[in-house]
Write an enzyme that holds these catalytic residues in place. Sequence first.
Site, mmCIF file in Angstrom:
data_model
loop_
_atom_site.group_PDB
_atom_site.id
_atom_site.type_symbol
_atom_site.label_atom_id
_atom_site.label_comp_id
_atom_site.label_asym_id
_atom_site.label_seq_id
_atom_site.Cartn_x
_atom_site.Cartn_y
_atom_site.Cartn_z
ATOM 1 N N ARG A 64 0.832 -1.208 0.000
ATOM 2 C CA ARG A 64 0.000 0.000 0.000
ATOM 3 C C ARG A 64 0.869 1.260 0.000
ATOM 4 O O ARG A 64 0.532 2.260 -0.640
ATOM 5 C CB ARG A 64 -0.923 -0.018 1.224
ATOM 6 C CG ARG A 64 -1.960 1.088 1.231
ATOM 7 C CD ARG A 64 -3.071 0.793 2.222
ATOM 8 N NE ARG A 64 -4.005 1.899 2.305
ATOM 9 C CZ ARG A 64 -4.221 2.629 3.398
ATOM 10 N NH1 ARG A 64 -3.567 2.347 4.515
ATOM 11 N NH2 ARG A 64 -5.080 3.621 3.389
ATOM 12 N N HIS A 68 0.580 4.396 -2.607
ATOM 13 C CA HIS A 68 0.352 5.766 -2.143
ATOM 14 C C HIS A 68 1.511 6.681 -2.525
ATOM 15 O O HIS A 68 1.308 7.872 -2.748
ATOM 16 C CB HIS A 68 0.137 5.783 -0.622
ATOM 17 C CG HIS A 68 -1.247 5.427 -0.213
ATOM 18 N ND1 HIS A 68 -2.023 6.217 0.612
ATOM 19 C CD2 HIS A 68 -2.022 4.354 -0.519
ATOM 20 C CE1 HIS A 68 -3.195 5.648 0.800
ATOM 21 N NE2 HIS A 68 -3.224 4.512 0.124
ATOM 22 N N HIS A 198 -6.174 -5.836 -2.722
ATOM 23 C CA HIS A 198 -7.101 -5.884 -1.589
ATOM 24 C C HIS A 198 -7.400 -7.322 -1.159
ATOM 25 O O HIS A 198 -8.203 -7.541 -0.266
ATOM 26 C CB HIS A 198 -8.408 -5.147 -1.924
ATOM 27 C CG HIS A 198 -8.273 -3.663 -1.859
ATOM 28 N ND1 HIS A 198 -9.305 -2.793 -2.157
ATOM 29 C CD2 HIS A 198 -7.219 -2.873 -1.515
ATOM 30 C CE1 HIS A 198 -8.894 -1.546 -2.008
ATOM 31 N NE2 HIS A 198 -7.628 -1.569 -1.624
#
Length: 325
Positions: A64, A68, A198
């Site tokens: 993640r 980002h 996810h």
Amino acid sequence: MSSGIVWSLALLLSLVCLNPFQLSSAQLSPNHYANICPNVESIVRRAVQNKFQQTFVTVPATLRLFFHDCFVQGCDASVLVASTGANQAEKDHSDNLSLAGDGFDTVIKAKAAVDAVPQCRNKVSCADILALAARDVVVLAGGPSYTVELGRFDGLVSRASDVNGRLPQPGFTLNQLNSLFAANGLTQTDMIALSGAHTLGFSHCNRFSNRIYSTPVDPTLNKQYAAQLQQMCPRNVDPRIAINMDPNTPRTFDNFYYKNLQNGQGLFTSDQILFTDQRSRPTVNSFASNANVFNSNFVAAMTKLGRVGVKTARNGKIRTDCSVL
């Protein structure tokens, strides 16, 4: 030189200038460190494995963190920079406050391991270490291995204000997702493949509580799943409580995320919309039915993601401390 050749060269140059993604990836090469720090990949991999043995959170947190980072000012490790009295950095934007500390720690430990080798000290960028670590955690969770292009420099700025509007939100529609990803040179198929991350990780209840406490409950949610979520996330729940993104195989990188979407078990609206919207459903069905197709598309999308907004020696540097500009 004929006027035709001159015109053709001018056209070619103009097309290259219009494509920042092509420019960004031009300097990247899997062999960038062959003569600078030839063992960089094994050094980073060993550090990531050590961190992984301490906590599984290393996997979703690092993956993640890479996403980002790349979606805000490109893959330049600007998300790793700490705020100072004079500057609020990206990591302290509200959209980044939920980034788990284990992701940052993974990069810090890998950077220390690389710099412990005299030949490599201060020669390998934090941005490249993060890109390598993201690949390594996917492999540790049972996902595909792939070649990582290297040669990124670290960014010179990190501003919280730059995060505004740059990251996908849990309530996004397909159009909003496609628009955001297209701004980074990524297709709808790339977006659906990257959403497959996810299959790992977790979310705090406030990111999806509107779906389970609306009247009526979000009809795209599997009713049994919605009831389970209400049990795990009662009203006024402790905000630190986190729920697995994938209710079935939360510690394995696989294609179960897409099977969950087929069953109405997408945790976010932005997950479930990939199946409910007719334009993206065929891709979801394809990935759900064939893990190899998903894996190959995920690798292709991660490679394209790693080319976004890459800095060069002209507009970047090799940070000695990843948290300090």
